[in-house]
Enzyme design. Sequence first.
Site, PDB file in Angstrom:
ATOM      1  N   HIS A 166      -5.672  10.838  -0.074  1.00 46.16           N
ATOM      2  CA  HIS A 166      -7.103  10.666  -0.337  1.00 46.16           C
ATOM      3  C   HIS A 166      -7.638  12.010  -0.829  1.00 46.16           C
ATOM      4  O   HIS A 166      -7.797  12.945  -0.037  1.00 46.16           O
ATOM      5  CB  HIS A 166      -7.824  10.215   0.935  1.00 46.16           C
ATOM      6  CG  HIS A 166      -7.388   8.863   1.394  1.00 46.16           C
ATOM      7  ND1 HIS A 166      -7.312   8.495   2.718  1.00 46.16           N
ATOM      8  CD2 HIS A 166      -7.004   7.769   0.668  1.00 46.16           C
ATOM      9  CE1 HIS A 166      -6.894   7.233   2.795  1.00 46.16           C
ATOM     10  NE2 HIS A 166      -6.704   6.778   1.574  1.00 46.16           N
ATOM     11  N   GLU A 169     -10.389  14.411   0.668  1.00 45.40           N
ATOM     12  CA  GLU A 169     -10.170  14.998   1.989  1.00 45.40           C
ATOM     13  C   GLU A 169      -9.475  16.343   1.829  1.00 45.40           C
ATOM     14  O   GLU A 169      -8.321  16.552   2.207  1.00 45.40           O
ATOM     15  CB  GLU A 169      -9.377  14.000   2.845  1.00 45.40           C
ATOM     16  CG  GLU A 169     -10.187  12.725   3.088  1.00 45.40           C
ATOM     17  CD  GLU A 169      -9.376  11.505   3.480  1.00 45.40           C
ATOM     18  OE1 GLU A 169      -9.940  10.376   3.423  1.00 45.40           O
ATOM     19  OE2 GLU A 169      -8.198  11.653   3.828  1.00 45.40           O
ATOM     20  N   GLU A 335      -6.096  13.426  11.397  1.00 47.05           N
ATOM     21  CA  GLU A 335      -7.446  13.369  10.808  1.00 47.05           C
ATOM     22  C   GLU A 335      -8.263  14.573  11.260  1.00 47.05           C
ATOM     23  O   GLU A 335      -8.302  14.907  12.440  1.00 47.05           O
ATOM     24  CB  GLU A 335      -8.163  12.093  11.266  1.00 47.05           C
ATOM     25  CG  GLU A 335      -7.492  10.796  10.838  1.00 47.05           C
ATOM     26  CD  GLU A 335      -7.794  10.392   9.399  1.00 47.05           C
ATOM     27  OE1 GLU A 335      -8.630  11.060   8.748  1.00 47.05           O
ATOM     28  OE2 GLU A 335      -7.180   9.411   8.935  1.00 47.05           O
TER      29      GLU A 335
END
Length: 374
Positions: A166, A169, A335
């Site tokens: 992604h 990010e 994350e």
Amino acid sequence: MKISSNFDSGNINILDASSPGNIRLSINKDNNSDFYQWFHFRLTGAKGQLCALNIEGADGAAYPGGWENYQVVASYDHETWFRVSTVYKNSTLTIQHVPETDSVYYAYFAPYSYDRHQELVSTAAMHERVKLDVIGESCDGRDLDLLTIGEEREGKKKIWIIARQHPGESMAEWMVEGILNRLLDDDDALSRELLNNCVFYIMPNVNPDGSIRGHLRCNAKGQNLNRDWDDPDPEISPEIFHLRNKMDEKGLDFSLDCHGDEALPYNFIACFEGVPDLNQYNLDTAYMFGRELERANPDFQNGKGYSKSAPGTGNLGMSTNQIAHRFNAVSMTLEMPFKDTVDSPNPETGWSPERSIKLGYSTLDALSAILERL
Ligand code: ZN
């Protein structure tokens, strides 16, 4: 006064920039997709003026919960980033700022530029323990760079670290920079020992096209790469097609896939509870990694995160599930927040490149602690 975004990872649409007190903007969607949230633009000629930059339609972004308690990052030199006053109200994200110079950049998070990516990879490749392979090309024809660190030898553990499936990010590549710097530090005894026992395969940017295009989640053709791991199509997801083939060729014992989460103000890992024929020992090892990382770095925690998939319901299009299942391996998604960590906040910077780099260092402590279980 002028607003521009025609540069590496730039993204903004100008609705009205005639008055500094009410600048109206919106975010462009990722190409061939409905996702949007990443923005990055430059404001010039507004030194000393109170500016209100209104990003309209923020409620339609991929993760509107990401705007709650969120502060935009800004920089004068494109290197040092700080947070600026931001309000989310009535579907509009408003930045209120008096620029101190005639050139100021605003972004969703501190960008990790393609120039810096190329420097990171080329500098690493100068190290005698590093091999650089271009494993294929992205949709736009960019090199897909894979670094192999440490001698490839029978009996060594195979550690894969990937980032930026992604592209918005960007903290993920900052983290990988930290991991690489520590691994290549000859004065770091832990790194030397890890390299005696492991070979690292590191892909700092899986999605260079999306990064340069200023996308949030997709590659140049609008594919969310972290949903394409089950059956990657070489035409539309060449990035995953080549990466998964390379994993098949080399083998894999442990995988860390680095991401950022828009909404949750925590660092956490997500594992592979929902895969078919779940290997509980591997899952326990992943949880142990989480506990060791929390011990090594108080910016990380295990209490908050995603809800776990029910047995047998895991999406095998996602890398962490596909890898755990395919290689019977320890696999996780790490994350990081766009906002800040609730338990260890630093209001001036929020979550930052520097903290991402340091969390990257700490992942090697945690890996070292669980290594004998791989
Ligand atoms: Zn992600």
